[in-house]
Motif scaffolding. Sequence first.
Motif, PDB file in Angstrom:
ATOM      1  N   THR A 130      41.500  47.957  46.144  1.00 34.37           N
ATOM      2  CA  THR A 130      40.164  48.469  46.436  1.00 34.37           C
ATOM      3  C   THR A 130      39.369  47.314  47.050  1.00 34.37           C
ATOM      4  O   THR A 130      39.814  46.161  47.034  1.00 34.37           O
ATOM      5  CB  THR A 130      39.458  48.932  45.151  1.00 34.37           C
ATOM      6  OG1 THR A 130      39.255  47.782  44.302  1.00 34.37           O
ATOM      7  CG2 THR A 130      40.289  49.964  44.406  1.00 34.37           C
ATOM      8  N   ASP A 131      38.184  47.593  47.566  1.00 31.69           N
ATOM      9  CA  ASP A 131      37.352  46.526  48.121  1.00 31.69           C
ATOM     10  C   ASP A 131      37.015  45.488  47.051  1.00 31.69           C
ATOM     11  O   ASP A 131      37.020  44.279  47.306  1.00 31.69           O
ATOM     12  CB  ASP A 131      36.056  47.103  48.696  1.00 31.69           C
ATOM     13  CG  ASP A 131      36.271  47.797  50.036  1.00 31.69           C
ATOM     14  OD1 ASP A 131      37.422  47.822  50.523  1.00 31.69           O
ATOM     15  OD2 ASP A 131      35.276  48.311  50.590  1.00 31.69           O
ATOM     16  N   ASP A 132      36.723  45.957  45.842  1.00 28.03           N
ATOM     17  CA  ASP A 132      36.372  45.051  44.755  1.00 28.03           C
ATOM     18  C   ASP A 132      37.557  44.148  44.398  1.00 28.03           C
ATOM     19  O   ASP A 132      37.384  42.947  44.163  1.00 28.03           O
ATOM     20  CB  ASP A 132      35.928  45.843  43.522  1.00 28.03           C
ATOM     21  CG  ASP A 132      34.624  46.590  43.754  1.00 28.03           C
ATOM     22  OD1 ASP A 132      33.649  45.953  44.190  1.00 28.03           O
ATOM     23  OD2 ASP A 132      34.584  47.808  43.522  1.00 28.03           O
ATOM     24  N   GLU A 133      38.745  44.719  44.360  1.00 29.95           N
ATOM     25  CA  GLU A 133      39.943  43.938  44.027  1.00 29.95           C
ATOM     26  C   GLU A 133      40.283  42.961  45.145  1.00 29.95           C
ATOM     27  O   GLU A 133      40.679  41.813  44.885  1.00 29.95           O
ATOM     28  CB  GLU A 133      41.115  44.873  43.746  1.00 29.95           C
ATOM     29  CG  GLU A 133      40.962  45.650  42.448  1.00 29.95           C
ATOM     30  CD  GLU A 133      41.951  46.785  42.291  1.00 29.95           C
ATOM     31  OE1 GLU A 133      42.096  47.311  41.174  1.00 29.95           O
ATOM     32  OE2 GLU A 133      42.584  47.177  43.310  1.00 29.95           O
ATOM     33  N   ALA A 134      40.113  43.398  46.393  1.00 32.32           N
ATOM     34  CA  ALA A 134      40.354  42.494  47.524  1.00 32.32           C
ATOM     35  C   ALA A 134      39.388  41.325  47.470  1.00 32.32           C
ATOM     36  O   ALA A 134      39.749  40.179  47.773  1.00 32.32           O
ATOM     37  CB  ALA A 134      40.195  43.254  48.848  1.00 32.32           C
ATOM     38  N   ALA A 135      38.153  41.592  47.053  1.00 33.31           N
ATOM     39  CA  ALA A 135      37.154  40.525  46.925  1.00 33.31           C
ATOM     40  C   ALA A 135      37.571  39.522  45.861  1.00 33.31           C
ATOM     41  O   ALA A 135      37.339  38.309  46.007  1.00 33.31           O
ATOM     42  CB  ALA A 135      35.795  41.118  46.578  1.00 33.31           C
ATOM     43  N   MET A 136      38.213  39.992  44.801  1.00 28.00           N
ATOM     44  CA  MET A 136      38.676  39.096  43.747  1.00 28.00           C
ATOM     45  C   MET A 136      39.812  38.208  44.239  1.00 28.00           C
ATOM     46  O   MET A 136      39.882  37.019  43.917  1.00 28.00           O
ATOM     47  CB  MET A 136      39.140  39.898  42.523  1.00 28.00           C
ATOM     48  CG  MET A 136      38.027  40.671  41.845  1.00 28.00           C
ATOM     49  SD  MET A 136      36.683  39.599  41.269  1.00 28.00           S
ATOM     50  CE  MET A 136      35.330  40.778  41.196  1.00 28.00           C
ATOM     51  N   VAL A 137      40.714  38.776  45.030  1.00 30.33           N
ATOM     52  CA  VAL A 137      41.817  37.992  45.601  1.00 30.33           C
ATOM     53  C   VAL A 137      41.269  36.919  46.522  1.00 30.33           C
ATOM     54  O   VAL A 137      41.597  35.729  46.397  1.00 30.33           O
ATOM     55  CB  VAL A 137      42.796  38.892  46.379  1.00 30.33           C
ATOM     56  CG1 VAL A 137      43.812  38.035  47.136  1.00 30.33           C
ATOM     57  CG2 VAL A 137      43.520  39.842  45.441  1.00 30.33           C
ATOM     58  N   ILE A 138      40.441  37.341  47.468  1.00 31.60           N
ATOM     59  CA  ILE A 138      39.901  36.397  48.448  1.00 31.60           C
ATOM     60  C   ILE A 138      39.004  35.369  47.763  1.00 31.60           C
ATOM     61  O   ILE A 138      39.044  34.178  48.085  1.00 31.60           O
ATOM     62  CB  ILE A 138      39.126  37.151  49.549  1.00 31.60           C
ATOM     63  CG1 ILE A 138      40.080  38.076  50.314  1.00 31.60           C
ATOM     64  CG2 ILE A 138      38.464  36.166  50.515  1.00 31.60           C
ATOM     65  CD1 ILE A 138      39.389  39.013  51.289  1.00 31.60           C
ATOM     66  N   GLY A 139      38.208  35.832  46.795  1.00 31.59           N
ATOM     67  CA  GLY A 139      37.342  34.917  46.066  1.00 31.59           C
ATOM     68  C   GLY A 139      38.138  33.862  45.318  1.00 31.59           C
ATOM     69  O   GLY A 139      37.761  32.688  45.284  1.00 31.59           O
ATOM     70  N   HIS A 140      39.240  34.282  44.727  1.00 29.43           N
ATOM     71  CA  HIS A 140      40.123  33.345  44.010  1.00 29.43           C
ATOM     72  C   HIS A 140      40.664  32.287  44.965  1.00 29.43           C
ATOM     73  O   HIS A 140      40.648  31.089  44.666  1.00 29.43           O
ATOM     74  CB  HIS A 140      41.278  34.119  43.365  1.00 29.43           C
ATOM     75  CG  HIS A 140      42.296  33.249  42.704  1.00 29.43           C
ATOM     76  ND1 HIS A 140      42.350  33.056  41.340  1.00 29.43           N
ATOM     77  CD2 HIS A 140      43.311  32.505  43.214  1.00 29.43           C
ATOM     78  CE1 HIS A 140      43.345  32.235  41.047  1.00 29.43           C
ATOM     79  NE2 HIS A 140      43.939  31.894  42.172  1.00 29.43           N
ATOM     80  N   GLU A 141      41.152  32.728  46.111  1.00 25.68           N
ATOM     81  CA  GLU A 141      41.722  31.785  47.075  1.00 25.68           C
ATOM     82  C   GLU A 141      40.644  30.877  47.653  1.00 25.68           C
ATOM     83  O   GLU A 141      40.865  29.676  47.848  1.00 25.68           O
ATOM     84  CB  GLU A 141      42.440  32.550  48.188  1.00 25.68           C
ATOM     85  CG  GLU A 141      43.651  33.338  47.713  1.00 25.68           C
ATOM     86  CD  GLU A 141      44.677  32.459  47.011  1.00 25.68           C
ATOM     87  OE1 GLU A 141      44.839  31.283  47.400  1.00 25.68           O
ATOM     88  OE2 GLU A 141      45.310  32.949  46.063  1.00 25.68           O
ATOM     89  N   MET A 142      39.482  31.428  47.934  1.00 26.86           N
ATOM     90  CA  MET A 142      38.374  30.610  48.427  1.00 26.86           C
ATOM     91  C   MET A 142      37.991  29.549  47.397  1.00 26.86           C
ATOM     92  O   MET A 142      37.638  28.415  47.740  1.00 26.86           O
ATOM     93  CB  MET A 142      37.163  31.492  48.736  1.00 26.86           C
ATOM     94  CG  MET A 142      37.269  32.296  50.019  1.00 26.86           C
ATOM     95  SD  MET A 142      35.848  33.410  50.250  1.00 26.86           S
ATOM     96  CE  MET A 142      34.479  32.247  50.223  1.00 26.86           C
ATOM     97  N   ALA A 143      38.055  29.930  46.118  1.00 27.28           N
ATOM     98  CA  ALA A 143      37.681  29.001  45.046  1.00 27.28           C
ATOM     99  C   ALA A 143      38.565  27.762  45.056  1.00 27.28           C
ATOM    100  O   ALA A 143      38.101  26.654  44.784  1.00 27.28           O
ATOM    101  CB  ALA A 143      37.759  29.707  43.694  1.00 27.28           C
ATOM    102  N   HIS A 144      39.850  27.930  45.359  1.00 23.46           N
ATOM    103  CA  HIS A 144      40.750  26.775  45.447  1.00 23.46           C
ATOM    104  C   HIS A 144      40.237  25.788  46.497  1.00 23.46           C
ATOM    105  O   HIS A 144      40.254  24.570  46.287  1.00 23.46           O
ATOM    106  CB  HIS A 144      42.167  27.224  45.818  1.00 23.46           C
ATOM    107  CG  HIS A 144      42.969  27.741  44.664  1.00 23.46           C
ATOM    108  ND1 HIS A 144      43.149  27.038  43.496  1.00 23.46           N
ATOM    109  CD2 HIS A 144      43.646  28.911  44.506  1.00 23.46           C
ATOM    110  CE1 HIS A 144      43.915  27.740  42.667  1.00 23.46           C
ATOM    111  NE2 HIS A 144      44.215  28.881  43.252  1.00 23.46           N
ATOM    112  N   ALA A 145      39.788  26.334  47.627  1.00 21.79           N
ATOM    113  CA  ALA A 145      39.289  25.467  48.703  1.00 21.79           C
ATOM    114  C   ALA A 145      37.929  24.875  48.338  1.00 21.79           C
ATOM    115  O   ALA A 145      37.682  23.690  48.574  1.00 21.79           O
ATOM    116  CB  ALA A 145      39.187  26.261  50.006  1.00 21.79           C
ATOM    117  N   LEU A 146      37.059  25.690  47.768  1.00 26.40           N
ATOM    118  CA  LEU A 146      35.716  25.233  47.425  1.00 26.40           C
ATOM    119  C   LEU A 146      35.739  24.165  46.336  1.00 26.40           C
ATOM    120  O   LEU A 146      34.949  23.214  46.368  1.00 26.40           O
ATOM    121  CB  LEU A 146      34.854  26.415  46.976  1.00 26.40           C
ATOM    122  CG  LEU A 146      34.556  27.464  48.040  1.00 26.40           C
ATOM    123  CD1 LEU A 146      33.870  28.678  47.420  1.00 26.40           C
ATOM    124  CD2 LEU A 146      33.687  26.876  49.148  1.00 26.40           C
TER     125      LEU A 146
END
Length: 269
Positions: A130-146
């Motif tokens: 879902t959009d919410d779940e996709a946001a969690m995936v992308i947010g998780h990966e972004m967090a590694h970079a951030l």
Amino acid sequence: MWLCRAFAAFLLACAAAATPALAQVDVGEASRLRSLVPAGQLESAANQQYAALIAQARDKRALAPPDHPQLKRLREISARLIAHSARFNERAAKWNWEVNLIGSKMVNAFCMPGGKIAVFTGLVDQLKLTDDEAAMVIGHEMAHALREHARARIAKTQGTGLALSLGAQLLGLGHIGDLAANVGTQLITLKFSRTDEIDADLVGLELAARAGYDPEAAVTLWQKMGSVQKKGGAPAWLSTHPSGTDRIERLRENVPRVRGLYLQASGKR
């Protein structure tokens, strides 16, 4: 005078009670070891490696075109997350963010230092995100970079080399940045520690909530991951993102801490 001050304090207390502070996850400070690896050099190396990957995908006709519905969807979700990225890393405001979708059965996604994101179609299709779940995936990966986990991991795994390079730099014999440039090819397959994963889970959860995505989706996402894992043939994403009931419980415990952020961002408050 004392009565006036007491009354003023009472009013402030009432105001605070009426508008409680929004909770945030507690992940502490990012590892100080990351300072041993120059951020700019590492981001430059990541950009080069990402460009090579995208070129390879394009040559194989596996790169989604700009008008691809799923890519447009992922870019819209990412844009909302990116708008809050500088809160976790001031450098992110100057990153040249990029999001691409690569056709592959791999259940995988990543975000390289400097904001280069790639999502594989296997992740979206097999998990029916879902959009919410996709946001969690992308947010998780972004967090590694951030949170600059790659810088810290490289500093830890290349400890001796870093010490020697740093010594050479101090003596005027070389540049520590050369080491960062040489690890560019390792960034896609870099494995993070359990602590890094917990860090990324929580920062990604808050990042998505601030962008208006339902934090409960973090729980359903990992439940789906667990189901895929039980069916055998654990996806590539799980090789560096271990699933388990403890992870789901940790996320579930933190959902209430960011629910206010989500309600405010989504206008449901």
